[in-house]
Motif scaffolding. Structure first.
Motif, PDB file in Angstrom:
ATOM      1  N   GLY A 290       0.790  -1.229   0.000  1.00 47.89           N
ATOM      2  CA  GLY A 290       0.000   0.000   0.000  1.00 47.89           C
ATOM      3  C   GLY A 290       0.818   1.272   0.000  1.00 47.89           C
ATOM      4  O   GLY A 290       0.447   2.243   0.643  1.00 47.89           O
ATOM      5  N   GLY A 291       1.936   1.290  -0.703  1.00 47.55           N
ATOM      6  CA  GLY A 291       2.756   2.487  -0.785  1.00 47.55           C
ATOM      7  C   GLY A 291       3.727   2.675   0.372  1.00 47.55           C
ATOM      8  O   GLY A 291       4.347   3.720   0.488  1.00 47.55           O
ATOM      9  N   TYR A 292       3.864   1.662   1.240  1.00 47.67           N
ATOM     10  CA  TYR A 292       4.782   1.746   2.383  1.00 47.67           C
ATOM     11  C   TYR A 292       5.743   0.574   2.366  1.00 47.67           C
ATOM     12  O   TYR A 292       5.357  -0.554   2.054  1.00 47.67           O
ATOM     13  N   LEU A 293       6.994   0.838   2.722  1.00 49.93           N
ATOM     14  CA  LEU A 293       7.990  -0.210   2.902  1.00 49.93           C
ATOM     15  C   LEU A 293       7.847  -0.706   4.330  1.00 49.93           C
ATOM     16  O   LEU A 293       7.992   0.065   5.281  1.00 49.93           O
ATOM     17  N   MET A 294       7.530  -1.992   4.493  1.00 49.68           N
ATOM     18  CA  MET A 294       7.296  -2.591   5.795  1.00 49.68           C
ATOM     19  C   MET A 294       8.458  -3.524   6.129  1.00 49.68           C
ATOM     20  O   MET A 294       9.056  -4.119   5.240  1.00 49.68           O
ATOM     21  N   GLY A 295       8.752  -3.655   7.414  1.00 48.58           N
ATOM     22  CA  GLY A 295       9.802  -4.564   7.851  1.00 48.58           C
ATOM     23  C   GLY A 295       9.704  -4.803   9.343  1.00 48.58           C
ATOM     24  O   GLY A 295       8.955  -4.125  10.051  1.00 48.58           O
ATOM     25  N   TYR A 296      10.451  -5.776   9.811  1.00 44.75           N
ATOM     26  CA  TYR A 296      10.429  -6.150  11.224  1.00 44.75           C
ATOM     27  C   TYR A 296      11.637  -5.557  11.935  1.00 44.75           C
ATOM     28  O   TYR A 296      12.750  -5.581  11.422  1.00 44.75           O
ATOM     29  N   ASP A 297      11.411  -5.022  13.156  1.00 45.45           N
ATOM     30  CA  ASP A 297      12.527  -4.496  13.939  1.00 45.45           C
ATOM     31  C   ASP A 297      13.172  -5.643  14.712  1.00 45.45           C
ATOM     32  O   ASP A 297      12.781  -6.802  14.580  1.00 45.45           O
ATOM     33  N   THR A 298      14.167  -5.339  15.519  1.00 47.96           N
ATOM     34  CA  THR A 298      14.919  -6.374  16.232  1.00 47.96           C
ATOM     35  C   THR A 298      14.099  -7.102  17.280  1.00 47.96           C
ATOM     36  O   THR A 298      14.481  -8.179  17.726  1.00 47.96           O
ATOM     37  N   ASP A 299      12.946  -6.547  17.663  1.00 50.61           N
ATOM     38  CA  ASP A 299      12.059  -7.212  18.613  1.00 50.61           C
ATOM     39  C   ASP A 299      11.019  -8.080  17.915  1.00 50.61           C
ATOM     40  O   ASP A 299      10.200  -8.714  18.574  1.00 50.61           O
ATOM     41  N   GLY A 300      11.012  -8.080  16.581  1.00 48.62           N
ATOM     42  CA  GLY A 300      10.050  -8.862  15.831  1.00 48.62           C
ATOM     43  C   GLY A 300       8.734  -8.158  15.590  1.00 48.62           C
ATOM     44  O   GLY A 300       7.761  -8.771  15.182  1.00 48.62           O
ATOM     45  N   THR A 301       8.698  -6.845  15.808  1.00 49.67           N
ATOM     46  CA  THR A 301       7.491  -6.047  15.598  1.00 49.67           C
ATOM     47  C   THR A 301       7.480  -5.503  14.170  1.00 49.67           C
ATOM     48  O   THR A 301       8.463  -4.937  13.717  1.00 49.67           O
ATOM     49  N   LEU A 302       6.343  -5.690  13.483  1.00 48.60           N
ATOM     50  CA  LEU A 302       6.206  -5.166  12.126  1.00 48.60           C
ATOM     51  C   LEU A 302       6.090  -3.646  12.186  1.00 48.60           C
ATOM     52  O   LEU A 302       5.298  -3.100  12.948  1.00 48.60           O
ATOM     53  N   ARG A 303       6.885  -2.954  11.389  1.00 49.93           N
ATOM     54  CA  ARG A 303       6.921  -1.490  11.393  1.00 49.93           C
ATOM     55  C   ARG A 303       6.895  -0.944   9.961  1.00 49.93           C
ATOM     56  O   ARG A 303       7.287  -1.621   9.025  1.00 49.93           O
ATOM     57  N   ILE A 304       6.460   0.298   9.832  1.00 47.36           N
ATOM     58  CA  ILE A 304       6.588   1.028   8.573  1.00 47.36           C
ATOM     59  C   ILE A 304       7.986   1.636   8.570  1.00 47.36           C
ATOM     60  O   ILE A 304       8.350   2.392   9.465  1.00 47.36           O
ATOM     61  N   ILE A 305       8.760   1.292   7.552  1.00 43.11           N
ATOM     62  CA  ILE A 305      10.136   1.786   7.450  1.00 43.11           C
ATOM     63  C   ILE A 305      10.198   3.072   6.645  1.00 43.11           C
ATOM     64  O   ILE A 305      10.915   3.999   6.978  1.00 43.11           O
ATOM     65  N   ALA A 306       9.419   3.121   5.556  1.00 45.83           N
ATOM     66  CA  ALA A 306       9.464   4.288   4.677  1.00 45.83           C
ATOM     67  C   ALA A 306       8.204   4.346   3.833  1.00 45.83           C
ATOM     68  O   ALA A 306       7.509   3.345   3.651  1.00 45.83           O
ATOM     69  N   LYS A 307       7.898   5.524   3.321  1.00 49.68           N
ATOM     70  CA  LYS A 307       6.809   5.701   2.365  1.00 49.68           C
ATOM     71  C   LYS A 307       7.415   5.628   0.971  1.00 49.68           C
ATOM     72  O   LYS A 307       8.422   6.281   0.692  1.00 49.68           O
ATOM     73  N   VAL A 308       6.831   4.820   0.116  1.00 54.36           N
ATOM     74  CA  VAL A 308       7.321   4.660  -1.247  1.00 54.36           C
ATOM     75  C   VAL A 308       6.578   5.648  -2.128  1.00 54.36           C
ATOM     76  O   VAL A 308       5.351   5.631  -2.190  1.00 54.36           O
ATOM     77  N   ASN A 309       7.323   6.544  -2.795  1.00 55.15           N
ATOM     78  CA  ASN A 309       6.704   7.551  -3.652  1.00 55.15           C
ATOM     79  C   ASN A 309       6.059   6.953  -4.885  1.00 55.15           C
ATOM     80  O   ASN A 309       5.086   7.447  -5.397  1.00 55.15           O
TER      81      ASN A 309
END
Length: 71
Positions: A41-60
């Motif tokens: 959905g226009g966002y780069l998603m990834g997991y942090d070191t705790d295993g929590t899914l996070r939004i890393i960046a907005k993809v233009n």
């Protein structure tokens, strides 16, 4: 040899550098088995070191990943 490894990839490993033997040893750490980053959905998603899914960046542009806005 020349090259570059992304921080999101290298963060999945603990590594030791031996400059005398010109060696780098990689050992997978606890984040090794987390899924790789992905666009949704226009966002780069990834997991942090705790295993929590996070939004890393907005993809233009969803088709052009080099245009990122880091959040």
């Amino acid at each position: 040899m020349d090259g570059s490894i992304g921080i999101r990839l290298i963060s999945r490993y603990n590594f030791t550098i031996n400059p005398v033997k010109k060696e780098i040893h990689f050992v997978p750490n606890k984040t090794y088995h987390y899924p790789m980053d992905f666009v949704l959905g226009g966002y780069l998603m990834g997991y942090d070191t705790d295993g929590t899914l996070r939004i890393i960046a907005k993809v233009n542009n969803a088709l052009c990943l080099h245009k990122l806005t880091v959040l």
